[in-house]
Design a protein around this motif. Structure first.
Motif, mmCIF file in Angstrom:
data_model
loop_
_atom_site.group_PDB
_atom_site.id
_atom_site.type_symbol
_atom_site.label_atom_id
_atom_site.label_comp_id
_atom_site.label_asym_id
_atom_site.label_seq_id
_atom_site.Cartn_x
_atom_site.Cartn_y
_atom_site.Cartn_z
ATOM 1 N N GLU A 1 0.807 -1.230 0.000
ATOM 2 C CA GLU A 1 0.000 0.000 0.000
ATOM 3 C C GLU A 1 0.832 1.268 0.000
ATOM 4 N N ASP A 2 2.143 1.135 0.078
ATOM 5 C CA ASP A 2 3.022 2.302 0.111
ATOM 6 C C ASP A 2 3.098 2.937 -1.276
ATOM 7 N N GLY A 3 2.561 4.140 -1.390
ATOM 8 C CA GLY A 3 2.549 4.813 -2.675
ATOM 9 C C GLY A 3 3.897 5.344 -3.101
ATOM 10 N N SER A 4 4.840 5.491 -2.165
ATOM 11 C CA SER A 4 6.159 6.012 -2.524
ATOM 12 C C SER A 4 7.049 4.957 -3.158
ATOM 13 N N THR A 5 6.660 3.699 -3.071
ATOM 14 C CA THR A 5 7.423 2.603 -3.682
ATOM 15 C C THR A 5 6.662 2.092 -4.895
ATOM 16 N N THR A 6 7.286 2.134 -6.038
ATOM 17 C CA THR A 6 6.604 1.761 -7.283
ATOM 18 C C THR A 6 6.674 0.249 -7.499
ATOM 19 N N TRP A 7 5.659 -0.263 -8.157
ATOM 20 C CA TRP A 7 5.629 -1.670 -8.540
ATOM 21 C C TRP A 7 6.516 -1.897 -9.758
ATOM 22 N N GLU A 8 7.202 -3.015 -9.774
ATOM 23 C CA GLU A 8 8.024 -3.400 -10.918
ATOM 24 C C GLU A 8 7.357 -4.553 -11.657
ATOM 25 N N ALA A 9 7.210 -4.398 -12.973
ATOM 26 C CA ALA A 9 6.596 -5.447 -13.787
ATOM 27 C C ALA A 9 7.637 -6.521 -14.103
ATOM 28 N N LYS A 10 7.284 -7.763 -13.871
ATOM 29 C CA LYS A 10 8.158 -8.899 -14.142
ATOM 30 C C LYS A 10 7.393 -9.929 -14.971
ATOM 31 N N VAL A 11 8.132 -10.646 -15.799
ATOM 32 C CA VAL A 11 7.582 -11.787 -16.526
ATOM 33 C C VAL A 11 8.370 -13.013 -16.100
ATOM 34 N N VAL A 12 7.700 -13.937 -15.423
ATOM 35 C CA VAL A 12 8.358 -15.136 -14.909
ATOM 36 C C VAL A 12 7.699 -16.363 -15.523
ATOM 37 N N HIS A 13 8.507 -17.383 -15.715
ATOM 38 C CA HIS A 13 8.008 -18.637 -16.283
ATOM 39 C C HIS A 13 7.686 -19.585 -15.138
ATOM 40 N N ILE B 1 10.196 -16.276 -6.843
ATOM 41 C CA ILE B 1 8.868 -16.683 -7.324
ATOM 42 C C ILE B 1 8.946 -18.020 -8.051
ATOM 43 N N ILE B 2 9.956 -18.188 -8.875
ATOM 44 C CA ILE B 2 10.103 -19.452 -9.609
ATOM 45 C C ILE B 2 10.383 -20.593 -8.647
ATOM 46 N N SER B 3 11.218 -20.346 -7.642
ATOM 47 C CA SER B 3 11.528 -21.401 -6.671
ATOM 48 C C SER B 3 10.283 -21.877 -5.951
ATOM 49 N N TYR B 4 9.457 -20.939 -5.518
ATOM 50 C CA TYR B 4 8.255 -21.356 -4.788
ATOM 51 C C TYR B 4 7.280 -22.098 -5.691
ATOM 52 N N SER B 5 7.247 -21.765 -6.974
ATOM 53 C CA SER B 5 6.337 -22.471 -7.887
ATOM 54 C C SER B 5 6.698 -23.941 -8.009
ATOM 55 N N HIS B 6 7.967 -24.292 -7.733
ATOM 56 C CA HIS B 6 8.380 -25.694 -7.814
ATOM 57 C C HIS B 6 7.734 -26.548 -6.730
ATOM 58 N N ARG B 7 7.150 -25.929 -5.708
ATOM 59 C CA ARG B 7 6.461 -26.694 -4.672
ATOM 60 C C ARG B 7 5.253 -27.427 -5.237
ATOM 61 N N TRP B 8 4.786 -27.027 -6.408
ATOM 62 C CA TRP B 8 3.627 -27.679 -7.020
ATOM 63 C C TRP B 8 3.893 -29.152 -7.328
ATOM 64 N N SER B 9 5.166 -29.524 -7.442
ATOM 65 C CA SER B 9 5.490 -30.932 -7.698
ATOM 66 C C SER B 9 4.978 -31.827 -6.578
ATOM 67 N N GLN B 10 4.833 -31.270 -5.359
ATOM 68 C CA GLN B 10 4.279 -32.052 -4.257
ATOM 69 C C GLN B 10 2.820 -32.408 -4.535
ATOM 70 N N GLU B 11 2.063 -31.467 -5.112
ATOM 71 C CA GLU B 11 0.676 -31.750 -5.456
ATOM 72 C C GLU B 11 0.602 -32.785 -6.579
ATOM 73 N N VAL B 12 1.541 -32.712 -7.515
ATOM 74 C CA VAL B 12 1.582 -33.696 -8.599
ATOM 75 C C VAL B 12 1.865 -35.086 -8.036
ATOM 76 N N LEU B 13 2.742 -35.146 -7.030
ATOM 77 C CA LEU B 13 3.028 -36.425 -6.379
ATOM 78 C C LEU B 13 1.760 -37.034 -5.795
ATOM 79 N N HIS B 14 0.976 -36.239 -5.067
ATOM 80 C CA HIS B 14 -0.255 -36.753 -4.468
ATOM 81 C C HIS B 14 -1.217 -37.230 -5.549
ATOM 82 N N ARG B 15 -1.314 -36.491 -6.620
ATOM 83 C CA ARG B 15 -2.213 -36.882 -7.710
ATOM 84 C C ARG B 15 -1.771 -38.194 -8.333
#
Length: 326
Positions: free
Chosen positions: A116-128, A184-198
């Motif tokens: 919510e801090d208006g003095s800090t701008t958001w940075e646009a990123k494109v992650v795979h 962000i990419i590192s945390y997305s790798h946690r999805w492999s745990q859900e794939v394991l359960h499936r």
């Protein structure tokens, strides 16, 4: 893996939280690995908590007295979500030689405050992540999440969907040199745990084993089926403690065998020949690995000393390939 028992089915003195069981596994793995080997851990809201952080550091006594006196070993890097109202602090200033050294510096904005801090701008990123390129807005700061990770300097990342379809989220990693994209990419790798359960449920039927069905007392009518560890006498308990470990070991055996002896390019070609519309498939799934293991086991015995004509063998091969893929 560890088997978890709820409070209702476990004696009070033996009950362990899931996060405590997970930290036991981390400590065991650290004892197996060389002391110079770095370990990267990914956890969701439950596992990336101060309980895990405390037990990983082997500081149970400090946790009982002062949960803020925690510090993760440098060889363990923990990544996971952080609550939007987490208290964040700057690193302590240099010691001035008077009194007790400070453990934390001035208060920094919480993840929600940073968003919510208006003095800090958001940075646009494109992650795979999750197999596709995703555009997100990010803010980040480095400091201490003192309540959970103690004096360990962490990077906190706040993300926002540009279209505001989902709420703002925040993540942390206990290595401040890791970039925003890498976090962000590192945390997305946690999805492999859900794939394991499936995979365990889809290919091995782990969600519906038939060796732990409830058995009614002799002479009484059976009203319904109730799966799980509540069977007559001790049969259900044995089913739970034996079936799950056996299935997990078989699953691990298939993957380890495939990583050592598999042929991914050939298996992807087989899968795409059966489903030519799946043009984006470039890696074998666990179903492909399981079919390759079955092929390795079945083919030598099926075609050993066969007297069939070449055409018949070709038809048999096609039928078996379909069977393995089923």
């Amino acid at each position: 893996f560890r088997l978890y028992r709820s409070k209702k089915t476990c004696p009070a003195d033996d009950y362990r939280k899931r996060s405590e069981l997970a930290s036991d596994l981390v400590e065991l793995l650290c004892r197996w690995l060389p002391s110079t080997r770095h370990l990267r851990l990914l956890g969701d809201d439950e596992y990336a908590s101060k309980i895990v952080a405390a037990r990983i550091a082997n500081l149970e006594k400090e946790v009982a007295n002062d949960p803020c006196r925690l510090s993760l070993p440098e060889t363990i890097v923990l990544c996971g979500p952080i609550t939007m109202k987490a208290e964040f602090y700057a690193p302590p200033p240099p010691y001035q030689g008077r009194g007790r050294p400070r453990k934390r510096g001035r208060r920094l904005p919480s993840p929600r405050g940073l968003a919510e801090d208006g003095s800090t701008t958001w940075e646009a990123k494109v992650v795979h992540i999750y197999g596709r390129d995703v555009e997100i807005l990010t803010k980040t700061q480095v400091g201490l999440w003192y309540e959970s990770t103690g004096t360990r300097v962490v990077r906190m990342v706040v993300t926002r969907d540009p279209k505001r379809r989902i709420d703002d989220r925040a993540y942390f990693v206990t290595d401040p040199t890791v970039t925003v994209e890498q976090t962000i990419i590192s945390y997305s790798h946690r999805w492999s745990q859900e794939v394991l359960h499936r995979n365990l449920k889809q290919h091995f039927g782990l969600d519906d084993p038939q060796n732990g069905w409830w058995r009614h007392p002799k002479g009484q009518r059976r009203d319904d089926w109730r799966p799980g560890p509540a069977a007559h006498e001790s049969r259900g308990s044995k089913a739970a403690t034996r079936t799950v470990p056996f299935v997990m070991v078989v699953y691990a055996t298939v993957e380890i065998w495939y990583l050592t002896n598999g042929h991914p390019a050939d298996d992807v070609a087989r899968a795409r020949s059966r489903a030519p519309w799946n043009v984006k498939k470039c890696e074998p799934s666990f179903a492909d690995m399981l079919a390759a293991a079955r092929r390795e086991i079945l083919f030598p015995s099926l075609f050993r000393g066969t007297a069939s004509a070449t055409g018949s063998v070709k038809i048999d091969l096609e039928l078996i390939e379909l069977l393995l893929a089923a």
